[in-house]
Scaffold this motif. Structure first.
Motif, PDB file in Angstrom:
ATOM      1  N   LEU B  57      -3.053 -13.757  -7.199  1.00 56.27           N
ATOM      2  CA  LEU B  57      -1.943 -13.312  -6.412  1.00 56.27           C
ATOM      3  C   LEU B  57      -0.567 -14.461  -6.804  1.00 56.27           C
ATOM      4  O   LEU B  57       0.422 -13.941  -7.177  1.00 56.27           O
ATOM      5  CB  LEU B  57      -2.159 -13.337  -5.014  1.00 56.27           C
ATOM      6  N   SER B  58      -1.054 -15.527  -7.003  1.00 58.44           N
ATOM      7  CA  SER B  58      -0.012 -16.684  -7.091  1.00 58.44           C
ATOM      8  C   SER B  58       0.569 -16.490  -8.609  1.00 58.44           C
ATOM      9  O   SER B  58       1.600 -16.914  -8.918  1.00 58.44           O
ATOM     10  CB  SER B  58      -0.588 -17.915  -7.034  1.00 58.44           C
ATOM     11  N   LEU B  59      -0.247 -15.796  -9.429  1.00 60.24           N
ATOM     12  CA  LEU B  59       0.265 -15.694 -10.808  1.00 60.24           C
ATOM     13  C   LEU B  59       0.933 -14.210 -10.931  1.00 60.24           C
ATOM     14  O   LEU B  59       1.437 -13.742 -12.102  1.00 60.24           O
ATOM     15  CB  LEU B  59      -0.935 -15.567 -11.830  1.00 60.24           C
ATOM     16  N   LYS B  60       1.280 -13.229 -10.020  1.00 55.27           N
ATOM     17  CA  LYS B  60       1.660 -11.982 -10.198  1.00 55.27           C
ATOM     18  C   LYS B  60       3.024 -12.048 -10.072  1.00 55.27           C
ATOM     19  O   LYS B  60       3.634 -12.900  -9.050  1.00 55.27           O
ATOM     20  CB  LYS B  60       0.980 -11.138  -8.963  1.00 55.27           C
ATOM     21  N   PRO B  61       3.918 -11.450 -10.731  1.00 59.33           N
ATOM     22  CA  PRO B  61       5.153 -11.127 -10.528  1.00 59.33           C
ATOM     23  C   PRO B  61       5.512 -10.107  -9.082  1.00 59.33           C
ATOM     24  O   PRO B  61       4.557  -9.490  -8.849  1.00 59.33           O
ATOM     25  CB  PRO B  61       5.684 -10.375 -11.685  1.00 59.33           C
ATOM     26  N   GLN B  62       6.523 -10.332  -8.621  1.00 54.73           N
ATOM     27  CA  GLN B  62       6.926  -9.748  -7.223  1.00 54.73           C
ATOM     28  C   GLN B  62       6.561  -8.166  -7.421  1.00 54.73           C
ATOM     29  O   GLN B  62       6.093  -7.713  -6.437  1.00 54.73           O
ATOM     30  CB  GLN B  62       8.229  -9.973  -7.015  1.00 54.73           C
ATOM     31  N   SER B  63       6.838  -7.612  -8.662  1.00 52.93           N
ATOM     32  CA  SER B  63       6.888  -6.282  -8.701  1.00 52.93           C
ATOM     33  C   SER B  63       5.413  -5.697  -8.632  1.00 52.93           C
ATOM     34  O   SER B  63       5.053  -4.556  -8.459  1.00 52.93           O
ATOM     35  CB  SER B  63       7.587  -5.654 -10.023  1.00 52.93           C
ATOM     36  N   GLU B  64       4.336  -6.481  -9.067  1.00 52.78           N
ATOM     37  CA  GLU B  64       3.114  -6.005  -9.272  1.00 52.78           C
ATOM     38  C   GLU B  64       2.003  -6.493  -7.923  1.00 52.78           C
ATOM     39  O   GLU B  64       0.873  -6.453  -8.160  1.00 52.78           O
ATOM     40  CB  GLU B  64       2.621  -6.515 -10.349  1.00 52.78           C
ATOM     41  N   LEU B  65       2.765  -7.244  -6.928  1.00 54.16           N
ATOM     42  CA  LEU B  65       2.117  -7.943  -5.894  1.00 54.16           C
ATOM     43  C   LEU B  65       1.139  -7.095  -4.962  1.00 54.16           C
ATOM     44  O   LEU B  65      -0.095  -7.406  -4.800  1.00 54.16           O
ATOM     45  CB  LEU B  65       2.981  -8.381  -4.842  1.00 54.16           C
ATOM     46  N   TYR B  66       1.583  -5.603  -4.897  1.00 52.06           N
ATOM     47  CA  TYR B  66       0.687  -4.689  -4.029  1.00 52.06           C
ATOM     48  C   TYR B  66      -0.262  -3.686  -4.993  1.00 52.06           C
ATOM     49  O   TYR B  66      -0.996  -3.050  -4.395  1.00 52.06           O
ATOM     50  CB  TYR B  66       1.692  -3.695  -3.338  1.00 52.06           C
ATOM     51  N   SER B  67      -0.397  -4.165  -6.146  1.00 53.32           N
ATOM     52  CA  SER B  67      -1.466  -3.414  -7.113  1.00 53.32           C
ATOM     53  C   SER B  67      -2.811  -3.956  -6.918  1.00 53.32           C
ATOM     54  O   SER B  67      -2.827  -5.401  -7.066  1.00 53.32           O
ATOM     55  CB  SER B  67      -0.930  -3.317  -8.462  1.00 53.32           C
ATOM     56  N   THR B  68      -3.855  -3.455  -6.975  1.00 55.82           N
ATOM     57  CA  THR B  68      -5.128  -4.091  -6.775  1.00 55.82           C
ATOM     58  C   THR B  68      -5.742  -3.885  -8.077  1.00 55.82           C
ATOM     59  O   THR B  68      -7.042  -4.561  -8.145  1.00 55.82           O
ATOM     60  CB  THR B  68      -5.898  -2.961  -5.864  1.00 55.82           C
ATOM     61  N   TYR B  69      -5.059  -3.718  -9.125  1.00 55.41           N
ATOM     62  CA  TYR B  69      -5.955  -3.660 -10.418  1.00 55.41           C
ATOM     63  C   TYR B  69      -5.818  -5.399 -10.719  1.00 55.41           C
ATOM     64  O   TYR B  69      -5.211  -6.281 -10.399  1.00 55.41           O
ATOM     65  CB  TYR B  69      -5.057  -3.116 -11.937  1.00 55.41           C
TER      66      TYR B  69
END
Lengths: 387, 302
Positions: B57-69
């Protein structure tokens, strides 16, 4: 010096908050000669440990006085009394080696020649090879010897041993006891040995103070305590297996007197010595009764209840008719009995102890000094030897 | 295990099973061991999963936060934003971090200073009210913090301790002091008083006996209690949440504030949480060798 260590009407009262106070030591007085080994023997809670701790200065004295070599030490802190304790749990300091442990007290006092003295003591106790090791790797017996070394390296005026053998296994106990005896003889330390083990006290001590409920019940040499217990407590506490203790009533029949155990069991006395109808308690050690055929005259009839063939001796439990208390008898190893068998008992009158049922005090028997009537020379000589 | 047992019995003169039977027993034991290992592994995955998820989660950009891939384009922007590197710092996280350090270390230090002698006294002497005092200390732990927090808030406002580090150190005593007193007390109780008595006879004073004899022996306990207290203080949430404003706020409260804006920024919260994991982790690793020694300590005792 006859009165090297003196306890003068020593009293210890614990006053826990909100609980009734405990009279741990109720005014005991004793004096110990220089070089003597005095045993304080008693069941747990009898006040022997409190006494030891008061001598060491680890416990305050409620009243009374403790004197060492004529000087009162009652108000002194522990380290100014020149007293050493070998503690029950050894109290060895785990992070230090054995050598450092023994040297600890000397270093604390800033004494000289520490190394030489430690090695001398270690040699005397045969623990030189243990010196570089840590206490954790030692056996109980070794720990006990190190603890002893630490106590005597300071050359204390009084050496206190708190249950020194209680945590050792049987074989180590035997060995350590012999060594303790030899060491005490050699070094001549004035020693107080606190123990609940009567065997330990009987074999090690020059004199024994048997304690119960904060009081000294009897003070005497091991054979005095064993052969002439002054009261029922000492009679019951000292001796293994314990003395047979049976209540009886004195009955007089003309000139003859007998101890009536029940309607159908009575022991004739060699001399009339007591008032008729007096309630007494009879004590007789298991080795002072001989088992013979019932047909022999002058025997007490009994029935075998149990027979335990132990290796060195056999133990026989018999019931006398109408008597609730069963008698334990030590029989020769070769003997054999079966339950229900009828036997006759011969009692060694010289070793018969009679106590006042009311006070529990020993009653003098006039025939004691005379030749025993039914002599069991073998058992009377082995009585003290077997302890 | 089974083999040594068999050998022990054999030496004791007991008829022991044949070789084949022994091997069967060994196989059974081995199977059991495998099963236990498997169980441990399963628990390990279960316990670690939230941490892994947080890390992702901490490495994700804001736009991909809610993807579960598990496929996304990793970025360190979250960490940069939290630490305020190369950009404006929205929330003064570094200050919160520093606050947490000061307050936790301070709370543990005060607790040790007070708790060490207290624990020793509780272990060695029975005095008037000692039992009730001990129980009162324990009651701080089982009484919910929320029960006392509103009155505390009012009091703190009034005596000007609100939003100060000193105020937090003080209130943290409710957390750390009981822990330290109870843990150390049991360590002191395990030491036989004869050790100190021997030292007294050797000529040490009570204080010297305590410092030279007792203290070194309870060092593992000291490490364990201190570490635990630090972790509890570090993770405290309710007290700093209510009793601090922007000045003395700690990481636990600070990490949450990333969720407070118009857009909840879970990636920043995750990054902040992971960063705040570092001090207890370092401390635990550092203290571990004392803890392991603490476990073997019993073997050394007389």
């Amino acid at each position: 010096m006859r009165d090297y260590l003196v306890l003068d009407r020593l009293v210890k009262i614990y006053r826990p908050r909100g609980k009734p106070e405990v009279l741990a030591v109720q005014g005991i007085s004793l004096s110990v000669a220089k070089g003597e080994l005095l045993g304080l023997l008693g069941p747990s809670g009898c006040g022997k440990s409190s006494t030891l701790r008061m001598i060491a200065g680890l416990e305050t004295v409620t009243s009374g006085d403790i004197r060492i070599a004529g000087q009162s030490v009652t108000g002194l802190p522990p380290h100014r009394r020149n007293v050493a304790v070998a503690f029950e749990n050894y109290a060895l300091y785990p992070p230090l080696t054995v050598e450092e442990n023994i040297a600890f007290g000397l270093r604390a006092r800033g004494e000289r020649d520490v190394r030489r003295r430690v090695h001398e003591v270690a040699e005397r106790l045969g623990i030189t090879d243990l010196l570089p090791r840590k206490p954790g790797s030692l056996s109980s017996g070794q720990k006990q010897r190190v603890s002893l070394a630490r106590a005597i390296v300071r050359e204390p005026a009084v050496l206190l041993l708190d249950e020194p053998l209680s945590h050792l296994d049987a074989s180590e106990r035997e060995r350590t006891r012999r060594e303790l005896k030899r060491l005490q003889r050699e070094t001549g330390y004035t020693t107080i040995l606190v123990t609940h083990d009567q065997h330990e006290a009987l074999t090690l001590a020059d004199r024994i103070a048997v304690m119960n409920a904060g009081q000294i019940m009897q003070l005497g040499t091991p054979s005095e305590v064993y052969d002439a217990p002054q009261n029922l407590f000492v009679a019951d506490f000292v001796g293994e297996p314990p003395m047979n203790i049976i209540p009886a009533t004195v009955r007089t029949d003309g000139d003859a007197q007998r101890l009536q155990f029940s309607d159908s069991a009575a022991l004739p006395l060699p001399e009339a010595a007591f008032g008729d109808g007096v309630e007494v308690v009879v004590g007789i050690r298991p080795q002072d009764i001989q088992v013979v055929s019932q047909t022999r005259p002058g025997t007490l009839p009994a029935t075998v209840f149990a027979f335990e063939p132990l290796q060195e001796l056999s133990r026989l439990t018999v019931a006398m008719p109408g008597v609730e208390t069963r008698l334990v008898i030590q029989a020769p190893p070769t003997s054999s009995y079966s339950p229900g068998e009828s036997v006759g008992l011969l009692v060694n009158y010289a070793r018969l102890h009679i106590f006042d049922a009311r006070t529990g005090e020993r009653m003098p028997c006039p025939w004691m000094d005379a030749q025993p009537l039914t002599a069991l020379s073998q058992s009377s000589s082995s009585a003290t030897g077997s302890s | 295990m089974a083999q040594t047992e068999a050998r022990r019995l054999q030496s004791a003169g007991v008829q022991v099973t044949t070789d084949a039977e022994t091997r069967q027993v060994t196989w059974g034991a081995r199977l059991l061991q495998w099963f236990l290992d498997l169980l441990t592994l399963a628990y390990f995955a279960f316990a670690l999963f939230p941490l892994v998820w947080m890390f992702l989660l901490s490495l994700k950009p804001q736009s991909e936060l809610y993807s579960t891939y598990f496929r996304f384009s990793p970025t360190l922007d979250g960490y940069r934003a939290v630490l305020g590197i190369g950009g404006t710092e929205e929330i003064p996280f570094l200050r919160f971090f520093f606050n947490s350090l000061v307050v936790s270390v301070g709370a543990v230090a005060v607790s040790l200073l007070v708790g060490l002698p207290a624990a020793y006294a509780f272990a060695r002497w029975k005095f008037r009210g000692s039992e009730s005092l001990l129980f009162t200390l324990l009651s701080f732990r089982f009484a919910p913090e929320l029960m006392v927090i509103v009155p505390l808030y009012v009091i703190y406002q009034r005596i000007h301790l609100f939003d100060t580090r000193l105020g937090l150190v003080w209130v943290y005593q409710l957390i750390t002091l009981p822990l330290i007193v109870w843990i150390l007390r049991s360590y002191f109780q395990d030491l036989t008083p004869e050790l100190e008595q021997a030292a007294l006879l050797d000529g040490y004073s009570r204080t010297q006996a305590f410092i030279k004899i007792v203290l070194p022996l309870v060092r593992p306990g000291l490490a364990a209690a201190g570490l635990l207290a630090f972790i509890f203080a570090w993770n405290a949430f309710a007290f700093p949440f209510v009793l601090t404003g922007s000045n003395a706020q700690t990481v636990t409260v600070g990490a949450l504030s990333f969720l407070g804006g118009a857009i909840p920024r879970y990636n920043l919260t995750a990054a902040a949480a992971l960063i705040s994991l570092v001090p207890p982790l370092i401390l635990a690793l550092f203290i571990q060798r004392f803890l392991v020694r603490g476990l073997t300590f019993g073997a050394v005792k007389g």
